[in-house]
Design an enzyme around this catalytic site. Structure first.
Site, PDB file in Angstrom:
ATOM      1  N   CYS A  79       0.840  -1.165  -0.073  1.00 46.28           N
ATOM      2  CA  CYS A  79       0.076  -0.155  -0.033  1.00 46.28           C
ATOM      3  C   CYS A  79       0.988   1.172   0.027  1.00 46.28           C
ATOM      4  CB  CYS A  79      -0.903   0.077   1.105  1.00 46.28           C
ATOM      5  SG  CYS A  79      -1.609   1.472   1.485  1.00 46.28           S
TER       6      CYS A  79
ATOM      7  N   CYS B  46      -0.854   3.512  -6.742  1.00 46.91           N
ATOM      8  CA  CYS B  46      -1.683   2.943  -5.841  1.00 46.91           C
ATOM      9  C   CYS B  46      -2.253   1.757  -6.106  1.00 46.91           C
ATOM     10  CB  CYS B  46      -3.085   3.960  -5.680  1.00 46.91           C
ATOM     11  SG  CYS B  46      -4.336   3.358  -4.707  1.00 46.91           S
TER      12      CYS B  46
HETATM   13  N1  DGL Z   1      -4.202   1.144  -1.975  1.00 50.06           N
HETATM   14  C1  DGL Z   1      -3.648   2.362  -1.191  1.00 50.06           C
HETATM   15  C2  DGL Z   1      -2.312   2.529  -1.922  1.00 50.06           C
HETATM   16  O1  DGL Z   1      -1.488   2.025  -2.696  1.00 50.06           O
HETATM   17  C3  DGL Z   1      -4.499   3.539  -0.587  1.00 50.06           C
HETATM   18  C4  DGL Z   1      -5.895   3.331  -0.990  1.00 50.06           C
HETATM   19  C5  DGL Z   1      -6.601   4.324  -0.176  1.00 50.06           C
HETATM   20  O2  DGL Z   1      -7.147   3.784   0.961  1.00 50.06           O
HETATM   21  O3  DGL Z   1      -6.757   5.574  -0.224  1.00 50.06           O
HETATM   22  O4  DGL Z   1      -1.983   3.939  -1.885  1.00 50.06           O
END
Ligand code: DGL
Length: 274
Positions: free
Chosen positions: A76, A186
């Site tokens: 993440c 993301c």
């Molecule tokens: N999937 C996450 C990332 O790679 C964050 C998404 C979120 O919850 O805003 O940044």
């Protein structure tokens, strides 16, 4: 004798976005047992302050350690940027592997000298991201596009027209400004590759970091003598959100049925009690 390498690897993301990286982990580390926590009760991370994400990351790590985890992987971008330094400080004996947007390969690939990075507000505003750009893309124009609505598109099944309209606007802006390489910073965004491709065409490089992340995890485990070489590992899914909803979406994205259990309540809130 109990082998430490058989212990699970803890993997967490704000929701189901990390499943885009899980496929690479399974491909490159098929023997590893994985516990995947979708922190859907606290989604989206991208719009939350860093202290909130740090609090959640500490809580989830406590859970992993209670399960005997040998390492924690954070596919993440937002959580890595906000929390990995604090996690390493708090648990110096646990290996943590983080992720970062593919700025480095994008800087090498661009011909126009302009790259576009699509990520959460939190990632793009972080010191870690600023340092990454300074280090890996000197002399390159790096256009930043926070895409707050995109995470929700993936988390809740939206119709294709809605998704297309939402992704087209920032992409068209980046193209108009001369970007010839795009970075999906993301983990949710690779699931939008169809509407993205419809907008940018088949040839524009669109980079994400699932495979290099899994390689890094493999390397770290190997270095520490923690890699599980034989057998077939399993993935256990838990969520701080609504298990039935997460199970439906996770199964859809995985292309197979996934059982999703509720994360034990003591790990679902914040230390501050919120
Ligand atoms: N999937 C996450 C990332 O790679 C964050 C998404 C979120 O919850 O805003 O940044």
């Amino acid at each position: 004798m109990f082998s430490r390498s058989a212990a699970p690897v803890g993997v967490f993301d704000s929701g189901i976005g990390g499943i885009s990286v899980l496929a690479a982990i399974r491909r490159q580390l098929p023997a590893e047992n994985v516990i995947y926590v979708a922190d859907s009760g606290h989604l989206p991370y991208g719009e939350k302050p860093a202290h909130y994400i740090i609090d959640r990351a500490l809580r989830i790590t406590e859970y992993f350690l209670s399960q005997g985890a040998k390492a924690v992987a954070i596919p993440c971008n937002t959580a890595t940027a906000a929390a990995i330094a604090e996690l390493r400080r708090t648990y110096p004996g646990t290996p943590f592997v983080g992720i970062e947007p593919a700025v480095k390969p994008a800087a090498r690939l661009t011909r126009s000298g302009v790259i576009g990075v699509l990520a959460t507000t939190g990632t793009l505003a972080s010191d870690k991201f600023r340092e990454l750009v300074q280090r890996e893309a000197p002399g390159i124009e790096v256009l930043l596009k926070p895409c707050p609505g995109w995470v929700d598109l993936v988390e809740r099944a939206r119709d294709a027209d809605q998704a297309q309209a939402l992704v087209a606007e920032p992409l068209n802006e980046l193209l108009a400004q001369g970007a010839d390489v795009l970075v999906l910073g993301c983990t949710h965004f690779p699931f939008l590759i169809e509407p993205i491709r419809k907008c940018v065409g088949p040839d524009l490089p669109v980079l994400e970091t699932g495979e290099p992340f899994a390689r890094q995890l493999r390397l770290q485990l190997q270095r520490q003598g923690l890699l599980r070489a034989d057998g077939m590992g399993e993935v256990r899914f838990l969520t701080s959100g609504e298990p039935a909803t997460v199970q439906d979406r996770a199964s859809f994205l995985l292309g197979r049925r996934a059982e999703v259990a509720r994360l034990p309540t003591q790990y679902c809130g914040l230390h501050t009690g919120q």
